[in-house]
Design an enzyme around this catalytic site. Structure first.
Site, PDB file in Angstrom:
ATOM      1  N   GLY A   9     119.420  72.669  -5.103  1.00 36.84           N
ATOM      2  CA  GLY A   9     119.013  71.284  -5.361  1.00 36.84           C
ATOM      3  C   GLY A   9     120.104  70.287  -5.000  1.00 36.84           C
ATOM      4  O   GLY A   9     121.205  70.655  -4.574  1.00 36.84           O
ATOM      5  N   LEU A  11     121.943  68.335  -6.907  1.00 35.36           N
ATOM      6  CA  LEU A  11     123.165  68.517  -7.717  1.00 35.36           C
ATOM      7  C   LEU A  11     123.678  69.945  -7.575  1.00 35.36           C
ATOM      8  O   LEU A  11     124.872  70.178  -7.362  1.00 35.36           O
ATOM      9  CB  LEU A  11     122.839  68.215  -9.181  1.00 35.36           C
ATOM     10  CG  LEU A  11     123.916  68.521 -10.210  1.00 35.36           C
ATOM     11  CD1 LEU A  11     125.129  67.623 -10.008  1.00 35.36           C
ATOM     12  CD2 LEU A  11     123.354  68.358 -11.615  1.00 35.36           C
ATOM     13  N   ASP A  32     118.131  80.482  -6.836  1.00 34.19           N
ATOM     14  CA  ASP A  32     117.085  79.468  -6.659  1.00 34.19           C
ATOM     15  C   ASP A  32     115.804  80.182  -6.237  1.00 34.19           C
ATOM     16  O   ASP A  32     115.812  81.370  -5.933  1.00 34.19           O
ATOM     17  CB  ASP A  32     117.516  78.429  -5.594  1.00 34.19           C
ATOM     18  CG  ASP A  32     116.831  77.076  -5.823  1.00 34.19           C
ATOM     19  OD1 ASP A  32     117.541  76.069  -5.970  1.00 34.19           O
ATOM     20  OD2 ASP A  32     115.584  77.055  -5.907  1.00 34.19           O
ATOM     21  N   ILE A  33     114.732  79.399  -6.202  1.00 34.54           N
ATOM     22  CA  ILE A  33     113.430  80.002  -5.884  1.00 34.54           C
ATOM     23  C   ILE A  33     113.305  80.240  -4.386  1.00 34.54           C
ATOM     24  O   ILE A  33     112.429  80.978  -3.926  1.00 34.54           O
ATOM     25  CB  ILE A  33     112.306  79.073  -6.393  1.00 34.54           C
ATOM     26  CG1 ILE A  33     110.956  79.770  -6.365  1.00 34.54           C
ATOM     27  CG2 ILE A  33     112.262  77.774  -5.604  1.00 34.54           C
ATOM     28  CD1 ILE A  33     110.286  79.831  -7.688  1.00 34.54           C
ATOM     29  N   TYR A 141     108.612  64.164 -16.944  1.00 36.52           N
ATOM     30  CA  TYR A 141     110.009  64.559 -16.710  1.00 36.52           C
ATOM     31  C   TYR A 141     110.884  64.081 -17.874  1.00 36.52           C
ATOM     32  O   TYR A 141     111.640  64.853 -18.462  1.00 36.52           O
ATOM     33  CB  TYR A 141     110.473  63.945 -15.392  1.00 36.52           C
ATOM     34  CG  TYR A 141     111.944  64.030 -15.110  1.00 36.52           C
ATOM     35  CD1 TYR A 141     112.761  62.895 -15.182  1.00 36.52           C
ATOM     36  CD2 TYR A 141     112.539  65.234 -14.747  1.00 36.52           C
ATOM     37  CE1 TYR A 141     114.112  62.971 -14.903  1.00 36.52           C
ATOM     38  CE2 TYR A 141     113.896  65.304 -14.461  1.00 36.52           C
ATOM     39  CZ  TYR A 141     114.672  64.172 -14.528  1.00 36.52           C
ATOM     40  OH  TYR A 141     116.005  64.233 -14.258  1.00 36.52           O
ATOM     41  N   LYS A 145     112.842  66.182 -20.776  1.00 34.74           N
ATOM     42  CA  LYS A 145     114.294  66.071 -20.963  1.00 34.74           C
ATOM     43  C   LYS A 145     114.599  65.729 -22.428  1.00 34.74           C
ATOM     44  O   LYS A 145     115.544  66.234 -23.024  1.00 34.74           O
ATOM     45  CB  LYS A 145     114.885  65.011 -20.032  1.00 34.74           C
ATOM     46  CG  LYS A 145     114.939  65.436 -18.564  1.00 34.74           C
ATOM     47  CD  LYS A 145     115.806  66.668 -18.367  1.00 34.74           C
ATOM     48  CE  LYS A 145     115.933  67.040 -16.901  1.00 34.74           C
ATOM     49  NZ  LYS A 145     116.686  68.299 -16.699  1.00 34.74           N
TER      50      LYS A 145
HETATM   51  C1  VAH Z   1     114.872  60.991 -10.963  1.00 32.51           C
HETATM   52  N1  VAH Z   1     117.071  61.294  -9.907  1.00 32.51           N
HETATM   53  O1  VAH Z   1     114.788  59.940 -10.352  1.00 32.51           O
HETATM   54  C2  VAH Z   1     116.258  61.631 -11.076  1.00 32.51           C
HETATM   55  C3  VAH Z   1     116.973  61.095 -12.287  1.00 32.51           C
HETATM   56  C4  VAH Z   1     117.612  59.078 -13.579  1.00 32.51           C
HETATM   57  C5  VAH Z   1     116.837  59.597 -12.439  1.00 32.51           C
HETATM   58  O2  VAH Z   1     116.587  61.755 -13.429  1.00 32.51           O
HETATM   59  O3  VAH Z   1     113.922  61.538 -11.458  1.00 32.51           O
END
Ligand code: VAH
Length: 316
Positions: A9, A11, A32-33, A141, A145
């Site tokens: 990825g 990062l 990784d996949i 997302y 988190k």
């Molecule tokens: C996104 N780059 O845009 C990621 C990040 C704060 C943004 O979590 O989903």
């Protein structure tokens, strides 16, 4: 040995290379996949194909290597997640819990898991967002988190697992293309400035977002992971910040090098995601607890990005 999950990825690829420099190539297993596309990542150390949803396959890796540290970076990001919310939740949550369980079972000494400013939502104070505050994320997302932070703190409090985490702002790097983030306009814009001299931006010109140059993100991650456990007082996830800017400002920064560069604006569904996030972050806890200090500002980041992208184009 160290394991990096999600090593291909944006990062993961940079963190893997950095960890291999620090700990020795053979001591950092990249998983990784899919196979890595980048030559330096592929040729610099051990690689394993693994799906975070396949707990048995992951368990084999943990048994094969005695991992001392695990970096679990595999996740579906904000914009992609909104296209397939159920899968994003499944991969982000089941993947994390599989990894936390294996780290506990195999007595991994330190675990890293990235959170994001996406944990904040429309009712979060948008300027200098505090470390502890209202969090009502409205992307899957962000919800994953926020829940992931709760699980990490739970595994630390209940089982003593040394899990550490950072709420990254948008990350900008030149080595790896990003995947499906809302902040990724700030990476694309540099490529387009060099390729076409113009960029159609999917966010409006005044959209301020917290951002960070990749080398600062890597530094923060390693500073946190190398800090003595007693200094790591936040076990959900640390706020982290470096720079905040808008598409208008990054355009001006690029025009210092490419005066004819132009930008047009065509906001899409990602505008709503960006509008739900903070514009600036208070990261005083990270600065106090383990000495966080960013190095790059917008112009020095632009200088470094364009320099490296031009070099990469020449050598590829
Ligand atoms: C996104 N780059 O845009 C990621 C990040 C704060 C943004 O979590 O989903």
């Amino acid at each position: 040995t160290i394991l990096v999950i999600g090593a291909c990825g944006q990062l993961g690829s940079e963190l893997t290379l950095e960890l291999r420099k620090l700990y020795g190539n053979a001591n950092v297993v990249a998983a990784d996949i899919q196979e890595p596309k980048q030559a330096d990542l592929r040729d610099s150390g051990p690689f394993a194909i693994a799906d975070v949803l396949d707990a048995t396959r992951l368990a084999d890796l943990f048994t094969q290597y005695k991992f001392k540290q695990v970096y679990h970076l595999a996740a579906i990001l904000s914009a992609t997640g909104e296209k397939n919310p159920k899968f994003a939740w499944k991969l982000n949550m089941d993947g994390l819990i599989n990894v936390l369980d294996l780290c506990l079972e195999h007595k991994v000494e330190r675990v890293y898991w990235p959170s994001s400013i996406a944990v904040f939502g429309p009712n979060t104070p948008r300027q200098d967002t505090p470390q502890h505050t209202v969090m009502d994320p409205n992307t899957i997302y962000g919800i994953s988190k926020q829940a992931g932070e709760r699980w990490c703190e739970y595994y630390f409090e209940k089982y003593g697992l040394d899990v550490r985490s950072l709420r990254y702002p948008g990350l900008i790097g030149w080595k790896a293309l990003p995947g499906g983030g809302t902040t990724d306009y700030a990476v694309d814009i540099y490529h387009q400035a060099l390729d076409k001299g113009t960029y159609e931006c999917f966010l409006s010109e005044g959209t301020y977002l917290p951002m960070m140059y990749m080398s600062d993100a890597i530094k923060a991650t390693l500073d946190l992971m190398h800090a003595p456990a007693e200094k790591v007082k936040v076990r959900s996830s640390y706020n982290l910040s470096a720079i905040s800017f808008s598409p208008k400002e990054i355009t001006a920064s690029i025009q210092r090098h490419i005066p004819d560069f132009t930008i047009t604006y065509k906001p899409d569904s990602r505008q709503q995601i960006a509008d739900s996030w903070p514009q600036s972050i208070d990261d005083s806890a990270a600065r106090q607890d383990w000495g966080w200090q960013p190095e790059f500002d917008l112009d020095t980041m632009t200088d470094d990005m364009l320099l490296n992208l031009k070099e990469a184009r020449i050598t590829n």
